[in-house]
Scaffold this motif. Structure first.
Motif, PDB file in Angstrom:
ATOM      1  N   ALA A  22       3.704  24.388  -6.930  1.00 50.28           N
ATOM      2  CA  ALA A  22       3.425  23.267  -6.036  1.00 50.28           C
ATOM      3  C   ALA A  22       1.929  23.200  -5.737  1.00 50.28           C
ATOM      4  O   ALA A  22       1.342  22.125  -5.615  1.00 50.28           O
ATOM      5  CB  ALA A  22       4.215  23.419  -4.743  1.00 50.28           C
ATOM      6  N   ARG A  23       1.307  24.383  -5.650  1.00 48.24           N
ATOM      7  CA  ARG A  23      -0.113  24.460  -5.376  1.00 48.24           C
ATOM      8  C   ARG A  23      -0.905  23.804  -6.504  1.00 48.24           C
ATOM      9  O   ARG A  23      -1.801  23.008  -6.280  1.00 48.24           O
ATOM     10  CB  ARG A  23      -0.517  25.932  -5.250  1.00 48.24           C
ATOM     11  N   ALA A  24      -0.511  24.122  -7.719  1.00 49.15           N
ATOM     12  CA  ALA A  24      -1.198  23.550  -8.877  1.00 49.15           C
ATOM     13  C   ALA A  24      -1.044  22.028  -8.889  1.00 49.15           C
ATOM     14  O   ALA A  24      -1.999  21.290  -9.155  1.00 49.15           O
ATOM     15  CB  ALA A  24      -0.648  24.162 -10.161  1.00 49.15           C
ATOM     16  N   THR A  25       0.173  21.562  -8.573  1.00 45.74           N
ATOM     17  CA  THR A  25       0.415  20.121  -8.564  1.00 45.74           C
ATOM     18  C   THR A  25      -0.474  19.432  -7.540  1.00 45.74           C
ATOM     19  O   THR A  25      -1.103  18.412  -7.823  1.00 45.74           O
ATOM     20  CB  THR A  25       1.889  19.829  -8.221  1.00 45.74           C
ATOM     21  N   VAL A  26      -0.543  19.990  -6.335  1.00 44.58           N
ATOM     22  CA  VAL A  26      -1.342  19.373  -5.286  1.00 44.58           C
ATOM     23  C   VAL A  26      -2.826  19.372  -5.666  1.00 44.58           C
ATOM     24  O   VAL A  26      -3.518  18.360  -5.531  1.00 44.58           O
ATOM     25  CB  VAL A  26      -1.119  20.078  -3.927  1.00 44.58           C
TER      26      VAL A  26
ATOM     27  N   GLY B 221       6.244  21.413  -1.153  1.00 43.76           N
ATOM     28  CA  GLY B 221       5.286  20.766  -2.041  1.00 43.76           C
ATOM     29  C   GLY B 221       5.361  19.255  -1.938  1.00 43.76           C
ATOM     30  O   GLY B 221       4.342  18.565  -1.884  1.00 43.76           O
ATOM     31  N   LEU B 222       6.586  18.721  -1.885  1.00 43.46           N
ATOM     32  CA  LEU B 222       6.758  17.270  -1.758  1.00 43.46           C
ATOM     33  C   LEU B 222       6.220  16.778  -0.421  1.00 43.46           C
ATOM     34  O   LEU B 222       5.594  15.722  -0.329  1.00 43.46           O
ATOM     35  CB  LEU B 222       8.238  16.904  -1.878  1.00 43.46           C
ATOM     36  N   ARG B 223       6.454  17.564   0.638  1.00 42.93           N
ATOM     37  CA  ARG B 223       5.949  17.169   1.955  1.00 42.93           C
ATOM     38  C   ARG B 223       4.433  17.057   1.928  1.00 42.93           C
ATOM     39  O   ARG B 223       3.850  16.140   2.505  1.00 42.93           O
ATOM     40  CB  ARG B 223       6.368  18.189   3.008  1.00 42.93           C
ATOM     41  N   ARG B 224       3.794  18.007   1.272  1.00 40.69           N
ATOM     42  CA  ARG B 224       2.339  17.965   1.166  1.00 40.69           C
ATOM     43  C   ARG B 224       1.885  16.680   0.479  1.00 40.69           C
ATOM     44  O   ARG B 224       0.921  16.038   0.881  1.00 40.69           O
ATOM     45  CB  ARG B 224       1.854  19.167   0.341  1.00 40.69           C
ATOM     46  N   ARG B 225       2.600  16.303  -0.577  1.00 34.70           N
ATOM     47  CA  ARG B 225       2.221  15.087  -1.293  1.00 34.70           C
ATOM     48  C   ARG B 225       2.421  13.864  -0.412  1.00 34.70           C
ATOM     49  O   ARG B 225       1.618  12.928  -0.453  1.00 34.70           O
ATOM     50  CB  ARG B 225       3.027  14.972  -2.583  1.00 34.70           C
ATOM     51  N   VAL B 226       3.481  13.876   0.400  1.00 39.24           N
ATOM     52  CA  VAL B 226       3.675  12.762   1.327  1.00 39.24           C
ATOM     53  C   VAL B 226       2.532  12.723   2.341  1.00 39.24           C
ATOM     54  O   VAL B 226       2.013  11.654   2.690  1.00 39.24           O
ATOM     55  CB  VAL B 226       5.035  12.880   2.056  1.00 39.24           C
ATOM     56  N   GLU B 227       2.090  13.912   2.778  1.00 41.83           N
ATOM     57  CA  GLU B 227       0.976  13.959   3.732  1.00 41.83           C
ATOM     58  C   GLU B 227      -0.314  13.438   3.107  1.00 41.83           C
ATOM     59  O   GLU B 227      -1.112  12.775   3.767  1.00 41.83           O
ATOM     60  CB  GLU B 227       0.783  15.382   4.259  1.00 41.83           C
ATOM     61  N   LEU B 228      -0.491  13.741   1.828  1.00 44.02           N
ATOM     62  CA  LEU B 228      -1.658  13.202   1.115  1.00 44.02           C
ATOM     63  C   LEU B 228      -1.586  11.683   1.044  1.00 44.02           C
ATOM     64  O   LEU B 228      -2.573  10.988   1.305  1.00 44.02           O
ATOM     65  CB  LEU B 228      -1.705  13.772  -0.306  1.00 44.02           C
ATOM     66  N   ALA B 229      -0.402  11.183   0.696  1.00 43.01           N
ATOM     67  CA  ALA B 229      -0.211   9.731   0.625  1.00 43.01           C
ATOM     68  C   ALA B 229      -0.514   9.099   1.973  1.00 43.01           C
ATOM     69  O   ALA B 229      -1.200   8.077   2.068  1.00 43.01           O
ATOM     70  CB  ALA B 229       1.223   9.415   0.198  1.00 43.01           C
ATOM     71  N   ARG B 230      -0.034   9.729   3.031  1.00 42.36           N
ATOM     72  CA  ARG B 230      -0.232   9.183   4.369  1.00 42.36           C
ATOM     73  C   ARG B 230      -1.711   9.199   4.753  1.00 42.36           C
ATOM     74  O   ARG B 230      -2.222   8.234   5.328  1.00 42.36           O
ATOM     75  CB  ARG B 230       0.574   9.997   5.387  1.00 42.36           C
TER      76      ARG B 230
ATOM     77  N   ARG C  48       0.828  -1.202   0.000  1.00 43.26           N
ATOM     78  CA  ARG C  48       0.000   0.000   0.000  1.00 43.26           C
ATOM     79  C   ARG C  48       0.875   1.270   0.000  1.00 43.26           C
ATOM     80  O   ARG C  48       0.576   2.240  -0.681  1.00 43.26           O
ATOM     81  CB  ARG C  48      -0.925  -0.038   1.217  1.00 43.26           C
ATOM     82  N   ILE C  49       1.955   1.225   0.789  1.00 42.35           N
ATOM     83  CA  ILE C  49       2.888   2.365   0.790  1.00 42.35           C
ATOM     84  C   ILE C  49       3.477   2.548  -0.614  1.00 42.35           C
ATOM     85  O   ILE C  49       3.511   3.654  -1.148  1.00 42.35           O
ATOM     86  CB  ILE C  49       4.010   2.163   1.842  1.00 42.35           C
ATOM     87  N   ASP C  50       3.888   1.437  -1.227  1.00 42.61           N
ATOM     88  CA  ASP C  50       4.429   1.509  -2.586  1.00 42.61           C
ATOM     89  C   ASP C  50       3.432   2.157  -3.533  1.00 42.61           C
ATOM     90  O   ASP C  50       3.771   3.058  -4.300  1.00 42.61           O
ATOM     91  CB  ASP C  50       4.770   0.100  -3.102  1.00 42.61           C
ATOM     92  N   ASP C  51       2.183   1.681  -3.473  1.00 41.20           N
ATOM     93  CA  ASP C  51       1.149   2.180  -4.384  1.00 41.20           C
ATOM     94  C   ASP C  51       0.956   3.678  -4.232  1.00 41.20           C
ATOM     95  O   ASP C  51       0.880   4.407  -5.217  1.00 41.20           O
ATOM     96  CB  ASP C  51      -0.193   1.487  -4.101  1.00 41.20           C
ATOM     97  N   LEU C  52       0.845   4.127  -2.986  1.00 40.71           N
ATOM     98  CA  LEU C  52       0.521   5.537  -2.777  1.00 40.71           C
ATOM     99  C   LEU C  52       1.687   6.456  -3.118  1.00 40.71           C
ATOM    100  O   LEU C  52       1.488   7.537  -3.669  1.00 40.71           O
ATOM    101  CB  LEU C  52       0.047   5.766  -1.344  1.00 40.71           C
ATOM    102  N   LEU C  53       2.900   6.006  -2.808  1.00 38.28           N
ATOM    103  CA  LEU C  53       4.051   6.835  -3.179  1.00 38.28           C
ATOM    104  C   LEU C  53       4.136   6.938  -4.694  1.00 38.28           C
ATOM    105  O   LEU C  53       4.462   7.984  -5.248  1.00 38.28           O
ATOM    106  CB  LEU C  53       5.339   6.250  -2.585  1.00 38.28           C
ATOM    107  N   GLU C  54       3.798   5.833  -5.348  1.00 38.85           N
ATOM    108  CA  GLU C  54       3.753   5.808  -6.810  1.00 38.85           C
ATOM    109  C   GLU C  54       2.701   6.796  -7.316  1.00 38.85           C
ATOM    110  O   GLU C  54       2.952   7.641  -8.167  1.00 38.85           O
ATOM    111  CB  GLU C  54       3.400   4.379  -7.261  1.00 38.85           C
ATOM    112  N   LEU C  55       1.515   6.684  -6.739  1.00 36.75           N
ATOM    113  CA  LEU C  55       0.378   7.499  -7.150  1.00 36.75           C
ATOM    114  C   LEU C  55       0.688   8.993  -7.007  1.00 36.75           C
ATOM    115  O   LEU C  55       0.303   9.809  -7.825  1.00 36.75           O
ATOM    116  CB  LEU C  55      -0.835   7.123  -6.298  1.00 36.75           C
ATOM    117  N   LEU C  56       1.370   9.335  -5.930  1.00 37.08           N
ATOM    118  CA  LEU C  56       1.662  10.746  -5.680  1.00 37.08           C
ATOM    119  C   LEU C  56       3.031  11.156  -6.208  1.00 37.08           C
ATOM    120  O   LEU C  56       3.507  12.263  -5.931  1.00 37.08           O
ATOM    121  CB  LEU C  56       1.523  11.050  -4.194  1.00 37.08           C
ATOM    122  N   GLU C  57       3.655  10.238  -6.928  1.00 38.16           N
ATOM    123  CA  GLU C  57       4.923  10.534  -7.605  1.00 38.16           C
ATOM    124  C   GLU C  57       6.011  10.998  -6.642  1.00 38.16           C
ATOM    125  O   GLU C  57       6.691  11.997  -6.878  1.00 38.16           O
ATOM    126  CB  GLU C  57       4.687  11.578  -8.713  1.00 38.16           C
ATOM    127  N   VAL C  58       6.128  10.304  -5.521  1.00 37.26           N
ATOM    128  CA  VAL C  58       7.226  10.598  -4.596  1.00 37.26           C
ATOM    129  C   VAL C  58       8.030   9.338  -4.292  1.00 37.26           C
ATOM    130  O   VAL C  58       8.812   9.302  -3.348  1.00 37.26           O
ATOM    131  CB  VAL C  58       6.735  11.241  -3.269  1.00 37.26           C
TER     132      VAL C  58
END
Lengths: 291, 276
Positions: free
Chosen positions: B173-177, B142-151, B118-128
């Protein structure tokens, strides 16, 4: 959420109900150790003070004690120095929760579907282990002050160092639970740490004290953990000289007493454990009100 | 949409801090799978609303259900079924990306065998994925936000709460999120509730509740809101105009007018400043 097929869970109900809490305890403790492993230099910094006590103050007073004849003062204070090595790392471990709050990670923990006590207990176990590792360095130095490396002394001291750390992290968490800044927490700690250490009688005999100090000593929870440490170490001391018995008192009289009653080891450990559990309960409640 | 089950329902939900009413008599219904926006200035009560829905703030009045459970009486059941991205960062910067996720998985009692994939999938999904072994400290905001989304998505929540998910990020970063939230919601079908005062984010929502001074002053699809609150018969050009029409104030100026509770609380939490 569906359980994976190879997730074989024991059918015991009671365990089932607190399984999330047990996993939380393990994870929170694991995090403490992980962070410690990444900053091992902390070990050196916090050990300077206890080693200065043991080697500088100990040696200095040793020279004075020799004048009245008697025992090796460094050996005498050695159990207290083990406790001292545990003291600050334990309070620092508890204080890390203030940083967790500042940097937001506390919110992640408090928002999880687990009871607060699990987070507090995890901090205590992780913090106590880190603190005991500091104590272990002093235990490893036992030979410097002529304390023999017997299994009983080494493992006994390590176990007591861990229990002391557990108590101090729990007490520290009661203070840290509401602190908004690390500095305000540390000023509270500085207020209690040194008096607690000195009043435990780590550096002097417990009998023959003036009344007020005698009472203070017996109210100090640290006394009940320094005493068992002494029980382990003191048989290695040479009290054979009459002058030593007069000045330092014989080992059998260096017990914590209530009136004439010598507090037994089991009660001492019981007091420390119960106090730690009470502090965990109190800290958990303080975090609960926080949200 | 009308026969889809409700993931959130509140009746007369309210919260006050001392004399100050943070949220008053809130009635809200959010359907499963919906992307629902709470739009309003700081101090409008958005964060308090999210706080109550996520069981972190205890309501003083009214009641609410999230994912089928009462937010006051069944807090743990609610918590298991929701994911939260807080307004302020909540990652442990001394742990790696993967360790942060692992920590979360254990606290949410995920079946052990599912954690790693599941961790693999979500990191993949959020491109981190390529940063999984790095300490969070070394990541950009911006990357931290994506990690928080994954979490927040790790334990497969039924409802995802995002409190100002792009606050403090630079425009790119805002647009990406924002793009990722839209995509996640499309791919995972999760119900999403987000608060924002960026109009572009609000415009992507299925429905928007415009909040002001602790209450909802307008609630509809972005298009319907614009149509209803234009000037001189023409639809409003954007949600800023909608806000102006329903409150008589400008959305961006409203921040300054309201000496905001959210601000005070954020400042308190945030004393050391946002990192990244």
């Amino acid at each position: 959420m569906s359980a994976a097929p190879n997730d074989t869970r024991p059918p015991r109900r009671r365990f089932e109900r607190i399984r999330p809490e047990l996993r939380t305890v393990r994870m929170v403790a694991w995090r403490e150790l992980l962070i410690f492993r990444r900053n091992p230099q902390r070990l050196l910094v916090t050990l300077v003070q206890p080693l200065a006590f043991l080697l500088i103050l100990g040696t200095g007073l040793q020279a004075a004690a020799l004048a009245v004849g008697g025992i090796d003062y460094r050996t005498y204070i050695y159990p207290g120095v083990v406790g001292m090595a545990v003291l600050m790392p334990a309070f620092f471990a508890a204080g890390s929760v203030v940083y967790d709050r500042e940097f937001g990670f506390l919110r992640e923990m408090l928002a999880a579907p687990v009871d607060r006590w699990a987070i507090v207990l995890g901090k205590c176990i992780g913090g106590a282990t880190v603190a005991a590792l500091h104590g272990a360095v002093v235990v490893a130095a036992a030979g410097l002050v002529d304390v023999p490396y017997t299994a009983k002394i080494v493992f006994g001291l390590l176990g007591l160092a861990w229990l002391l750390g557990f108590l101090l992290v729990a007490l520290g968490l009661v203070l840290a639970a509401r602190a908004r800044q690390f500095q305000s927490y540390m000023s509270l700690v500085n207020l209690v740490a040194l008096p607690m250490l000195l009043a435990s009688g780590a550096l002097f005999p417990l009998s023959g004290l003036p009344n007020w100090l005698g009472v203070l000593t017996r109210l100090d929870p640290l006394a009940y953990i320094v005493d068992p440490m002494r029980r382990l170490v003191f048989p290695a001391l040479d009290f054979s000289e009459p002058i030593a018995q007069e000045v330092w008192l014989v080992p059998s009289e260096v017990r914590v007493t209530w009136g004439d009653w010598i507090v037994p080891l089991s009660l001492e450990l019981g007091i420390v454990t119960m106090l730690a559990l009470a502090a965990i309960f109190g800290a958990a409640r303080r975090f609960e009100r926080d949200q | 949409m009308s026969d889809a089950p409700l993931d959130i329902r509140t009746t007369g939900l309210g919260k006050r801090y001392g004399d100050r009413v943070a949220v008053e008599a809130l009635d809200l219904e959010v359907t499963r799978g919906e992307l629902f926006g709470l739009l309003g200035p700081n101090g409008a009560g958005k964060s308090t609303t999210i706080g109550m829905l996520t069981t972190l703030v205890r309501p003083d009045s009214g009641s609410g259900e999230v994912a089928g459970f009462d937010i006051a009486r069944s807090r743990r059941d609610v918590r298991r079924r929701i994911g939260i991205v807080f307004q302020d960062p909540t990652l442990d910067i001394h742990l790696t990306v993967a360790e942060n996720l692992r920590f979360h998985a254990e606290l949410y009692d995920m079946p052990r065998a599912r954690i790693a994939p599941r961790i693999d999938d979500l990191l993949e999904l959020l491109e981190v994925s390529e940063r999984r072994g790095d300490l969070v400290r070394t990541l950009s905001g911006g990357l931290r936000r994506r990690v928080e989304l994954a979490r927040a998505l790790l334990h497969e929540p039924q409802v995802l709460f995002l409190d100002e998910p792009t606050l403090g990020l630079d425009p790119r970063a805002r647009a990406t999120v924002t793009e990722q939230v839209t995509r996640l919601r499309r791919e995972l079908g999760t119900t999403v509730v987000l608060t924002t005062h960026y109009l572009a984010e609000a415009d992507g929502c299925d429905r928007i509740a415009v909040m002001d001074q602790g209450g909802i002053v307008a609630l509809d699809t972005p298009a319907a809101l614009r149509a209803a609150h234009g000037q001189g018969g023409a639809p409003a050009a954007n949600l800023d105009e909608v806000f102006l029409a329903v409150t008589g104030r400008d959305l961006r100026d409203a921040d300054a007018l309201e000496p905001a509770l959210d601000d005070a609380r954020a400042a308190d939490r945030n004393r050391s400043g946002r990192s990244g």
